[in-house]
Structure formats: structure tokens, C-alpha cells
Design a protein around this motif. Sequence first.
Motif, PDB file in Angstrom:
ATOM      1  N   TYR A 191      10.148 -35.764 -12.122  1.00  0.00           N
ATOM      2  CA  TYR A 191      10.039 -35.987 -13.561  1.00  0.00           C
ATOM      3  C   TYR A 191       8.846 -36.896 -13.859  1.00  0.00           C
ATOM      4  O   TYR A 191       8.424 -37.713 -13.033  1.00  0.00           O
ATOM      5  N   PHE A 192       8.336 -36.737 -15.076  1.00  0.00           N
ATOM      6  CA  PHE A 192       7.295 -37.627 -15.586  1.00  0.00           C
ATOM      7  C   PHE A 192       7.771 -38.244 -16.891  1.00  0.00           C
ATOM      8  O   PHE A 192       8.649 -37.712 -17.570  1.00  0.00           O
ATOM      9  N   ASP A 193       7.157 -39.369 -17.224  1.00  0.00           N
ATOM     10  CA  ASP A 193       7.355 -39.997 -18.533  1.00  0.00           C
ATOM     11  C   ASP A 193       5.986 -40.474 -18.996  1.00  0.00           C
ATOM     12  O   ASP A 193       4.986 -40.294 -18.302  1.00  0.00           O
ATOM     13  N   ASN A 197       0.423 -46.480 -22.990  1.00  0.00           N
ATOM     14  CA  ASN A 197      -0.847 -45.921 -23.458  1.00  0.00           C
ATOM     15  C   ASN A 197      -0.759 -44.427 -23.733  1.00  0.00           C
ATOM     16  O   ASN A 197      -1.764 -43.789 -24.098  1.00  0.00           O
ATOM     17  N   GLY A 198       0.428 -43.848 -23.526  1.00  0.00           N
ATOM     18  CA  GLY A 198       0.591 -42.423 -23.748  1.00  0.00           C
ATOM     19  C   GLY A 198       0.141 -41.565 -22.586  1.00  0.00           C
ATOM     20  O   GLY A 198       0.014 -40.344 -22.724  1.00  0.00           O
ATOM     21  N   ASP A 199      -0.095 -42.193 -21.429  1.00  0.00           N
ATOM     22  CA  ASP A 199      -0.499 -41.448 -20.238  1.00  0.00           C
ATOM     23  C   ASP A 199       0.719 -41.105 -19.383  1.00  0.00           C
ATOM     24  O   ASP A 199       1.734 -41.813 -19.411  1.00  0.00           O
ATOM     25  N   LEU A 200       0.590 -40.044 -18.620  1.00  0.00           N
ATOM     26  CA  LEU A 200       1.696 -39.625 -17.762  1.00  0.00           C
ATOM     27  C   LEU A 200       1.910 -40.615 -16.615  1.00  0.00           C
ATOM     28  O   LEU A 200       0.964 -41.129 -16.028  1.00  0.00           O
ATOM     29  N   THR A 264       6.657 -34.081 -26.277  1.00  0.00           N
ATOM     30  CA  THR A 264       5.442 -34.843 -26.004  1.00  0.00           C
ATOM     31  C   THR A 264       5.135 -34.848 -24.510  1.00  0.00           C
ATOM     32  O   THR A 264       3.979 -34.669 -24.096  1.00  0.00           O
ATOM     33  N   ILE A 265       6.180 -35.034 -23.681  1.00  0.00           N
ATOM     34  CA  ILE A 265       5.995 -35.000 -22.222  1.00  0.00           C
ATOM     35  C   ILE A 265       5.535 -33.609 -21.795  1.00  0.00           C
ATOM     36  O   ILE A 265       4.590 -33.463 -21.004  1.00  0.00           O
ATOM     37  N   THR A 266       6.186 -32.578 -22.316  1.00  0.00           N
ATOM     38  CA  THR A 266       5.841 -31.201 -21.954  1.00  0.00           C
ATOM     39  C   THR A 266       4.393 -30.887 -22.318  1.00  0.00           C
ATOM     40  O   THR A 266       3.638 -30.318 -21.516  1.00  0.00           O
ATOM     41  N   GLU A 267       4.005 -31.245 -23.529  1.00  0.00           N
ATOM     42  CA  GLU A 267       2.635 -30.958 -23.974  1.00  0.00           C
ATOM     43  C   GLU A 267       1.612 -31.745 -23.164  1.00  0.00           C
ATOM     44  O   GLU A 267       0.540 -31.221 -22.827  1.00  0.00           O
ATOM     45  N   LEU A 269       1.969 -32.717 -20.070  1.00  0.00           N
ATOM     46  CA  LEU A 269       1.927 -32.097 -18.743  1.00  0.00           C
ATOM     47  C   LEU A 269       1.027 -30.858 -18.748  1.00  0.00           C
ATOM     48  O   LEU A 269       0.197 -30.677 -17.847  1.00  0.00           O
ATOM     49  N   ILE A 270       1.194 -30.015 -19.751  1.00  0.00           N
ATOM     50  CA  ILE A 270       0.376 -28.799 -19.828  1.00  0.00           C
ATOM     51  C   ILE A 270      -1.087 -29.150 -20.049  1.00  0.00           C
ATOM     52  O   ILE A 270      -1.987 -28.559 -19.430  1.00  0.00           O
ATOM     53  N   GLU A 271      -1.346 -30.113 -20.916  1.00  0.00           N
ATOM     54  CA  GLU A 271      -2.720 -30.547 -21.178  1.00  0.00           C
ATOM     55  C   GLU A 271      -3.377 -31.090 -19.904  1.00  0.00           C
ATOM     56  O   GLU A 271      -4.533 -30.761 -19.589  1.00  0.00           O
ATOM     57  N   THR A 272      -2.627 -31.907 -19.156  1.00  0.00           N
ATOM     58  CA  THR A 272      -3.147 -32.470 -17.905  1.00  0.00           C
ATOM     59  C   THR A 272      -3.354 -31.379 -16.857  1.00  0.00           C
ATOM     60  O   THR A 272      -4.368 -31.355 -16.145  1.00  0.00           O
ATOM     61  N   PHE A 273      -2.402 -30.471 -16.768  1.00  0.00           N
ATOM     62  CA  PHE A 273      -2.477 -29.338 -15.849  1.00  0.00           C
ATOM     63  C   PHE A 273      -3.765 -28.537 -16.119  1.00  0.00           C
ATOM     64  O   PHE A 273      -4.542 -28.238 -15.210  1.00  0.00           O
ATOM     65  N   HIS A 274      -3.971 -28.228 -17.391  1.00  0.00           N
ATOM     66  CA  HIS A 274      -5.160 -27.465 -17.799  1.00  0.00           C
ATOM     67  C   HIS A 274      -6.443 -28.204 -17.425  1.00  0.00           C
ATOM     68  O   HIS A 274      -7.375 -27.623 -16.852  1.00  0.00           O
ATOM     69  N   ARG A 275      -6.491 -29.484 -17.725  1.00  0.00           N
ATOM     70  CA  ARG A 275      -7.702 -30.265 -17.472  1.00  0.00           C
ATOM     71  C   ARG A 275      -8.019 -30.325 -15.977  1.00  0.00           C
ATOM     72  O   ARG A 275      -9.171 -30.145 -15.563  1.00  0.00           O
TER      73      ARG A 275
END
Length: 374
Positions: A191-193, A197-200, A264-267, A269-275
Motif C-alpha cells: 500500500y501507499f499513502d 507534501n502530497g507525495d507518495l 487521490t492515492i489512486t490518481e 499512483l497512476i501519474e507516478t507510474f506514467h512518469r
Amino acid sequence: MPNNTQPSHRGRRLMMKLGMSVITLVMLIVVLEVGTRLLSDTQPPLLQSHQKLGTTFTPHYDGQVFVPESDRFVQLRFNGEGMRGQPFELQKSEGVRRIAIIGDSMVAAIGADEEDTAVQVLQQKLSNTPGPEKWEVMNFGVSGSATGQELVLYREVVKHYQPDIVVCAFCIWNDFGDNSRELSSSPNRIYFDLNQNGDLKQLKLSQSRSTISTWLNQNSRFYLWQKHATRVATQRTKKRVGFLPKGKLIYHSEPTDELERAWTITEKLIETFHREVESDGSQFVLAMLPSSDQIHDENWSRVISNAGSSSPQMDADYPSKRLGQLCDRIGAPVIDMVEAFREAAPSRSRVQSNEWQHFGGVGHFNQSGNQLAA
């Protein structure tokens, strides 16, 4: 002198009774274990815990397994990475393009023969496409995983295979809930949280499973059988009382604070995955795998009924809308399969078994669903 004879006799009798009770208990356990092995199809678990990846399938496994969902034995093989299918060399051959499909049990598709999984059907379709390029489609589906665990799998394993395209298969059925420790709880899932700062930030794996529980899971058929029986009984009870898993609240178009945190966590994760995929020189694609709730009216009616007071805010297309907006924002290609699956079930009724794309009209993709997904 005091006479200790009587207490001594009592102690010996007590020890004898205790010993007989232990022997009886051991014999009962042995009988139950032998009986389970002889009279049931219970088999050792295919999944195993992994210190870095959370879980994988058992590496180098090759054998027939009875899968209740498809009601038959399926020949399953897992490569050295603990992933379904053949092994791949780390270094690509010249002229080969690779697609890595990362997901959960929908991608692993253990209810289907290997050649009928969406991954292998896609491999065959691409192999039959005219042109000089050769294609390898790699199955990185692990039952019980979710986007966070899949991001770790990409970082630790997948990227080293130099894929040209990385498909993150998002299962609308349960990935949303499985991305949030508030909404779900699995001891071996990663799991992530978000930090201040809004970072994973990756959370520590749960240590709730004891050593003896892990040992029993690997060695005792009776232990596995009673766990399965308890799970089935619990699911039936939940179904009777109209229980709605929190993951189904992905359809809630006016999320509560708890649901918004999961989104927010899901989005993120996807944003980080993409980057990360794009920075590694590969192309990222988000593929949305539809739930049977979005296809059959009866299934959706049950979701609405179980949602109770939340039902006016339930929208079967909300996940597609929100994830589509996210992908537009970050510039990631997205494949939304919902409409294609609906077109394959024009009656929208689960009564029409010839239109099922999921096992029993409710579960994982059946052969038709895997073909369509490919």
C-alpha cells in the motif's frame, strides 16, 4: 513427615489426562489432514509472499490446478519471476518489441488456459500482423495486487526487461479499494499513502501473519480448506444481507472524504507510474478492465440496492470519466473497454449466458472476455 503420596498421584493422573488429550487432538488433526487430502481438491497456495514485491506466484511451478470459478482443471505454469507463462530473456532480441501487461487476477487469468488469456491472445494477434517487427507480450498479472503493488513490480522487475509499451491494467472491480488501506486490508499487499507534501510514501508490509500461519498455509491442506470454507460462508452471508464492499464505492460520483483520499492515492499512483515509465523510454498505457456490474442490469441493480442511501450518487460510468480526465491531464493514452463489453452483451441481461464475458456473468474474464480484452 507430611504424606505427599496423594498429591503426587493426582499430578500423575492430571499429566496422563493431558497427554491423552494432546494425543487425541494430534490424531484428530492427522485424520482431518489426511481426509482433506484424499477427499477434496484443496491444493497448496499458488501465491507466496515476497519481501519486496508483496506477493508473486510460486516461481517455476508447472502443474494442473482445479479452479472452482471455471469448474475444471487448468494447466498453470509460472516462470522464474513468479509470473504466468514462459520465461523471457532480460535482453531483447534485435527487431523485437515488448509489451508488458501489469495487473491483478484479471490479467493473470488463472481460470483460463494459458493460450486463452488476453495476454496470449494479444501475442497471437500481433504475431499474425504483417510487418518486420516481432512482438513479445509479457504477463505480469498477480492475483490480489493493485496499482501500488504494480508500481513496485515495475520498478523492481518489469523495467529490466526493457518493454517498449507498459500497460497498467486497472480493474474497476476492485483496484480502487485495494489501493487504499482505509478501504481494504491484505497482509501481503503493498500500500501507499501520501505525505504532508502530497507525495507518495510506501507503507510497511503488515506483519500480522505469524510464522506458524505462513507454515500452515504452505503445508496443511486442512488449514487451507477451512480458510476457503470460512471465506465462502462469509461471502454468502454478506450477499444475503446486501453487503457492499467498499471498493464498489468507486461508482460514487460524490465521494466522501474517505473515498476522495482513495481516489487521490489512486490518481497519484497512476501519474507516478506514467512518469516513471515514460522517463525510462517506454510508452505507458492505462487500460480500464470493466466489472460485470457495468455490463449486466441485474448486477448493477444489486449494487444500487446494496448502496442504500448512497444509491442516487452511484454512476456506473463515473470511474471511466474520472480516470479519463486524469489521463487527459497527464497525457497518457487510455483504453476504456466498458462500451466494447456492453456491445458484446446487447441484452444487458445476465440471463443471457451466451453474452457472458465474465465467469458466471459475475467473476473474472472467461474465454470470450479475454478475447475481447485482447
